[in-house]
Design a protein around this motif. Structure first.
Motif, PDB file in Angstrom:
ATOM      1  N   HIS A   1       0.858  -1.180   0.000  1.00 51.46           N
ATOM      2  CA  HIS A   1       0.000   0.000   0.000  1.00 51.46           C
ATOM      3  C   HIS A   1       0.893   1.229   0.000  1.00 51.46           C
ATOM      4  CE1 HIS A   1      -3.712  -2.269   0.739  1.00 51.46           C
ATOM      5  NE2 HIS A   1      -2.961  -3.027   1.518  1.00 51.46           N
ATOM      6  N   PRO A   2       0.411   2.356  -0.525  1.00 54.64           N
ATOM      7  CA  PRO A   2       1.269   3.532  -0.676  1.00 54.64           C
ATOM      8  C   PRO A   2       1.448   4.325   0.617  1.00 54.64           C
ATOM      9  CG  PRO A   2      -0.892   4.011  -1.546  1.00 54.64           C
ATOM     10  CD  PRO A   2      -0.912   2.562  -1.150  1.00 54.64           C
ATOM     11  N   HIS A   3       2.015   3.672   1.623  1.00 52.68           N
ATOM     12  CA  HIS A   3       2.351   4.393   2.840  1.00 52.68           C
ATOM     13  C   HIS A   3       3.427   3.646   3.606  1.00 52.68           C
ATOM     14  CE1 HIS A   3      -0.812   1.631   4.555  1.00 52.68           C
ATOM     15  NE2 HIS A   3       0.095   1.551   5.512  1.00 52.68           N
ATOM     16  N   TYR A   4       4.104   4.387   4.466  1.00 54.19           N
ATOM     17  CA  TYR A   4       5.039   3.791   5.420  1.00 54.19           C
ATOM     18  C   TYR A   4       4.675   4.361   6.779  1.00 54.19           C
ATOM     19  CZ  TYR A   4       9.122   2.649   8.154  1.00 54.19           C
ATOM     20  OH  TYR A   4       9.935   2.159   9.151  1.00 54.19           O
ATOM     21  N   VAL A   5       4.358   3.490   7.727  1.00 59.58           N
ATOM     22  CA  VAL A   5       4.030   3.956   9.065  1.00 59.58           C
ATOM     23  C   VAL A   5       4.733   3.120  10.120  1.00 59.58           C
ATOM     24  CG1 VAL A   5       1.779   4.947   8.483  1.00 59.58           C
ATOM     25  CG2 VAL A   5       1.923   2.534   9.119  1.00 59.58           C
ATOM     26  N   CYS A   6       5.010   3.746  11.240  1.00 59.24           N
ATOM     27  CA  CYS A   6       5.494   3.072  12.435  1.00 59.24           C
ATOM     28  C   CYS A   6       4.322   2.929  13.393  1.00 59.24           C
ATOM     29  CB  CYS A   6       6.611   3.891  13.082  1.00 59.24           C
ATOM     30  SG  CYS A   6       7.092   3.301  14.721  1.00 59.24           S
ATOM     31  N   VAL A   7       4.072   1.716  13.839  1.00 55.19           N
ATOM     32  CA  VAL A   7       3.008   1.453  14.819  1.00 55.19           C
ATOM     33  C   VAL A   7       3.680   0.836  16.044  1.00 55.19           C
ATOM     34  CG1 VAL A   7       0.768   0.373  15.241  1.00 55.19           C
ATOM     35  CG2 VAL A   7       1.421   0.999  12.906  1.00 55.19           C
ATOM     36  N   PRO A   8       4.122   1.652  16.988  1.00 54.81           N
ATOM     37  CA  PRO A   8       4.934   1.126  18.094  1.00 54.81           C
ATOM     38  C   PRO A   8       4.136   0.313  19.097  1.00 54.81           C
ATOM     39  CG  PRO A   8       4.475   3.451  18.430  1.00 54.81           C
ATOM     40  CD  PRO A   8       3.940   3.113  17.069  1.00 54.81           C
ATOM     41  N   ARG A   9       4.758  -0.733  19.592  1.00 57.72           N
ATOM     42  CA  ARG A   9       4.189  -1.483  20.700  1.00 57.72           C
ATOM     43  C   ARG A   9       4.605  -0.881  22.032  1.00 57.72           C
ATOM     44  NH1 ARG A   9       5.229  -7.729  18.750  1.00 57.72           N
ATOM     45  NH2 ARG A   9       3.412  -7.871  17.394  1.00 57.72           N
TER      46      ARG A   9
ATOM     47  N   PHE B   1      -5.420   5.576  13.375  1.00 61.19           N
ATOM     48  CA  PHE B   1      -5.571   4.130  13.468  1.00 61.19           C
ATOM     49  C   PHE B   1      -4.833   3.479  12.305  1.00 61.19           C
ATOM     50  CE2 PHE B   1      -9.454   5.582  15.713  1.00 61.19           C
ATOM     51  CZ  PHE B   1      -9.202   4.973  16.940  1.00 61.19           C
ATOM     52  N   GLN B   2      -4.251   2.310  12.563  1.00 58.81           N
ATOM     53  CA  GLN B   2      -3.428   1.669  11.543  1.00 58.81           C
ATOM     54  C   GLN B   2      -4.207   1.436  10.250  1.00 58.81           C
ATOM     55  OE1 GLN B   2      -1.413  -1.829  12.872  1.00 58.81           O
ATOM     56  NE2 GLN B   2      -0.505  -2.277  10.885  1.00 58.81           N
ATOM     57  N   ASP B   3      -5.451   0.983  10.339  1.00 54.85           N
ATOM     58  CA  ASP B   3      -6.233   0.739   9.126  1.00 54.85           C
ATOM     59  C   ASP B   3      -6.547   2.037   8.382  1.00 54.85           C
ATOM     60  OD1 ASP B   3      -6.210  -1.964   9.477  1.00 54.85           O
ATOM     61  OD2 ASP B   3      -8.204  -2.086  10.385  1.00 54.85           O
TER      62      ASP B   3
ATOM     63  N   ALA C   1      -4.476   4.395   7.886  1.00 57.65           N
ATOM     64  CA  ALA C   1      -3.285   4.871   7.180  1.00 57.65           C
ATOM     65  C   ALA C   1      -3.401   4.644   5.679  1.00 57.65           C
ATOM     66  CB  ALA C   1      -2.044   4.169   7.729  1.00 57.65           C
ATOM     67  N   ARG C   2      -4.112   3.611   5.285  1.00 58.82           N
ATOM     68  CA  ARG C   2      -4.251   3.313   3.854  1.00 58.82           C
ATOM     69  C   ARG C   2      -5.471   3.978   3.234  1.00 58.82           C
ATOM     70  NH1 ARG C   2      -4.849  -2.998   4.036  1.00 58.82           N
ATOM     71  NH2 ARG C   2      -3.581  -2.656   5.867  1.00 58.82           N
ATOM     72  N   ASP C   3      -6.246   4.689   4.050  1.00 56.27           N
ATOM     73  CA  ASP C   3      -7.477   5.304   3.578  1.00 56.27           C
ATOM     74  C   ASP C   3      -7.184   6.702   3.032  1.00 56.27           C
ATOM     75  OD1 ASP C   3      -9.961   6.333   3.124  1.00 56.27           O
ATOM     76  OD2 ASP C   3     -10.748   5.945   5.142  1.00 56.27           O
ATOM     77  N   PRO C   4      -7.393   6.950   1.735  1.00 53.73           N
ATOM     78  CA  PRO C   4      -7.129   8.282   1.168  1.00 53.73           C
ATOM     79  C   PRO C   4      -7.939   9.388   1.830  1.00 53.73           C
ATOM     80  CG  PRO C   4      -7.429   6.655  -0.576  1.00 53.73           C
ATOM     81  CD  PRO C   4      -7.827   5.993   0.709  1.00 53.73           C
ATOM     82  N   ALA C   5      -9.022   9.020   2.504  1.00 53.37           N
ATOM     83  CA  ALA C   5      -9.843  10.038   3.163  1.00 53.37           C
ATOM     84  C   ALA C   5      -9.246  10.495   4.492  1.00 53.37           C
ATOM     85  CB  ALA C   5     -11.255   9.502   3.395  1.00 53.37           C
ATOM     86  N   ALA C   6      -8.282   9.740   5.030  1.00 46.15           N
ATOM     87  CA  ALA C   6      -7.652  10.126   6.289  1.00 46.15           C
ATOM     88  C   ALA C   6      -6.822  11.386   6.070  1.00 46.15           C
ATOM     89  CB  ALA C   6      -6.766   8.990   6.806  1.00 46.15           C
ATOM     90  N   ARG C   7      -7.102  12.422   6.841  1.00 47.93           N
ATOM     91  CA  ARG C   7      -6.475  13.711   6.618  1.00 47.93           C
ATOM     92  C   ARG C   7      -5.142  13.831   7.331  1.00 47.93           C
ATOM     93  NH1 ARG C   7     -11.827  17.527   7.400  1.00 47.93           N
ATOM     94  NH2 ARG C   7     -12.816  17.026   5.410  1.00 47.93           N
ATOM     95  N   GLY C   8      -4.310  14.709   6.800  1.00 45.35           N
ATOM     96  CA  GLY C   8      -3.023  14.988   7.409  1.00 45.35           C
ATOM     97  C   GLY C   8      -2.380  16.162   6.705  1.00 45.35           C
TER      98      GLY C   8
ATOM     99  N   GLY D   1       0.387   1.666  19.587  1.00 43.45           N
ATOM    100  CA  GLY D   1      -0.813   1.180  18.930  1.00 43.45           C
ATOM    101  C   GLY D   1      -1.374   2.084  17.847  1.00 43.45           C
ATOM    102  N   PHE D   2      -0.822   3.303  17.717  1.00 40.81           N
ATOM    103  CA  PHE D   2      -1.281   4.215  16.680  1.00 40.81           C
ATOM    104  C   PHE D   2      -0.199   4.370  15.614  1.00 40.81           C
ATOM    105  CE2 PHE D   2      -4.094   5.159  20.154  1.00 40.81           C
ATOM    106  CZ  PHE D   2      -5.310   5.420  19.530  1.00 40.81           C
ATOM    107  N   ALA D   3      -0.622   4.833  14.433  1.00 38.39           N
ATOM    108  CA  ALA D   3       0.279   4.882  13.283  1.00 38.39           C
ATOM    109  C   ALA D   3       0.810   6.295  13.051  1.00 38.39           C
ATOM    110  CB  ALA D   3      -0.446   4.395  12.027  1.00 38.39           C
ATOM    111  N   TYR D   4       2.102   6.352  12.681  1.00 41.69           N
ATOM    112  CA  TYR D   4       2.789   7.609  12.394  1.00 41.69           C
ATOM    113  C   TYR D   4       3.649   7.394  11.151  1.00 41.69           C
ATOM    114  CZ  TYR D   4       1.635   8.606  17.290  1.00 41.69           C
ATOM    115  OH  TYR D   4       0.979   8.775  18.480  1.00 41.69           O
ATOM    116  N   GLY D   5       3.586   8.306  10.190  1.00 40.67           N
ATOM    117  CA  GLY D   5       4.415   8.155   9.009  1.00 40.67           C
ATOM    118  C   GLY D   5       3.942   9.002   7.854  1.00 40.67           C
TER     119      GLY D   5
END
Length: 321
Positions: free
Chosen positions: A241-249, A276-278, A280-287, A308-312
């Motif tokens: 998928h067109p993203h790179y995220v870190c989801v730390p434990r 939320f990690q899911d 991250a792949r949603d084009p509607a998620a804003r940033g 537990g949350f995504a950053y990237g």
């Protein structure tokens, strides 16, 4: 001097006017609350005052949610894409960047300044606590370089961890790697290659879900509480998928990410923070919208990552019109 958040907010709102941090006559804008909170002395010249204010404001804003950090830094003229000479123009930029109206943008600016003042006062009073306390270990620094211009994308990761308990013998690492492809397929062991340059020995990766590998790094020797340890890894993977995220434990204090795109740089690049990690792949998620430099690179930083949350970063595939 005991500084109140109310006094500091008032002075910071004065600082944001006009050219903000770049105002020529900066000294008269700096009141007693700012001097006490940011360590500014009577012997500091304008250049030193500007340096101390810049470092303090950028550092404190780094722990805010993405929208508040963007708004506050832009208001002070500290955001590299919002160095307009007038506050109203910077408010307009914030409204566009956050996809909100100007009234909402001003509220975000005020909220960001309020949080910065609270953090500064807490730090001065010695009340600062870890954003996300850990009972085992946490990452003090995670520095990542993602090269998308290779035949197989590569990630170089250098991480410094800190033990929050005695006898830490292994680290369970969690970084999500994905890229373009519409089907949800199950990953297999040969989809990911991992090399340890230094810092431990990696156990065989274990599939924890259809897309997630469990990576356990055995340390050379157990870590005592407060001990620091550095590791360096390289990952190779065909992203889905067109993203790179870190989801730390485990908590992460600083995540520094460089992404190098191929010559066909995407038309849209978005910074993802605390999503939320899911999503991250949603084009509607804003940033925050990002712009690659002339070398086809973007650089982002995140502080105080919530487990537990995504950053990237998410990008639009080059073949999407």
């Amino acid at each position: 001097m005991n500084v109140s958040a109310t006094d500091l907010v008032g002075e910071l709102k004065l600082l944001r006017k006009g050219r903000g941090i770049s105002v020529v006559q900066l000294g008269p804008r700096v009141g007693e609350a700012m001097r006490a909170a940011f360590g500014i002395t009577g012997s500091d010249d304008t250049a030193e005052i500007r340096r101390k204010l810049t470092e303090s404001l950028v550092g404190l804003a780094g722990s805010l949610p993405d929208d508040l950090r963007t708004a506050a830094l832009a208001a002070f003229g500290l955001h590299e894409q919002a160095r307009h000479p007038f506050l109203q123009a910077r408010v307009g930029w914030v409204a566009k960047a956050l996809d909100r109206d100007e009234r909402t943008a001003r509220r975000r600016i005020d909220e960001g300044i309020q949080r910065i003042a609270e953090l500064a006062v807490s730090a001065q009073n010695g009340q600062s606590e870890p954003a996300y306390p850990s009972r085992s270990w946490h990452t003090e620094e995670l520095r990542v370089a993602l090269a998308l211009d290779q035949q197989v994308p590569e990630v170089f990761e250098v991480r410094r961890v800190v033990a929050d308990a005695d006898d830490i013998e292994e680290l369970d690492l969690a970084v999500t790697l994905t890229n373009a492809g519409k089907r949800r397929e199950t990953m297999v062991g040969n989809d990911l290659e991992v090399d340890v340059f230094y810092g431990g020995r990696l156990a065989e990766p274990v599939m924890e879900s259809s897309e997630r590998f469990g990576l356990m790094l055995r340390l050379p020797k157990p870590l005592a509480r407060r001990a620091r340890h550095d590791i360096a890894l390289r990952f190779r993977a065909k992203l889905r998928h067109p993203h790179y995220v870190c989801v730390p434990r485990h908590p992460v204090d600083l995540f520094d990410l460089h992404v190098k795109f191929p010559r066909s740089v995407p038309g849209a690049i978005v910074k993802l923070e605390n999503v939320f990690q899911d999503d991250a792949r949603d084009p509607a998620a804003r940033g925050e919208r990002l712009t690659a430099n002339e070398s086809g690179e973007v650089h982002v930083q995140f502080r105080n990552l919530a487990p537990g949350f995504a950053y990237g970063v998410r990008w639009e595939p080059a073949d999407v019109s």
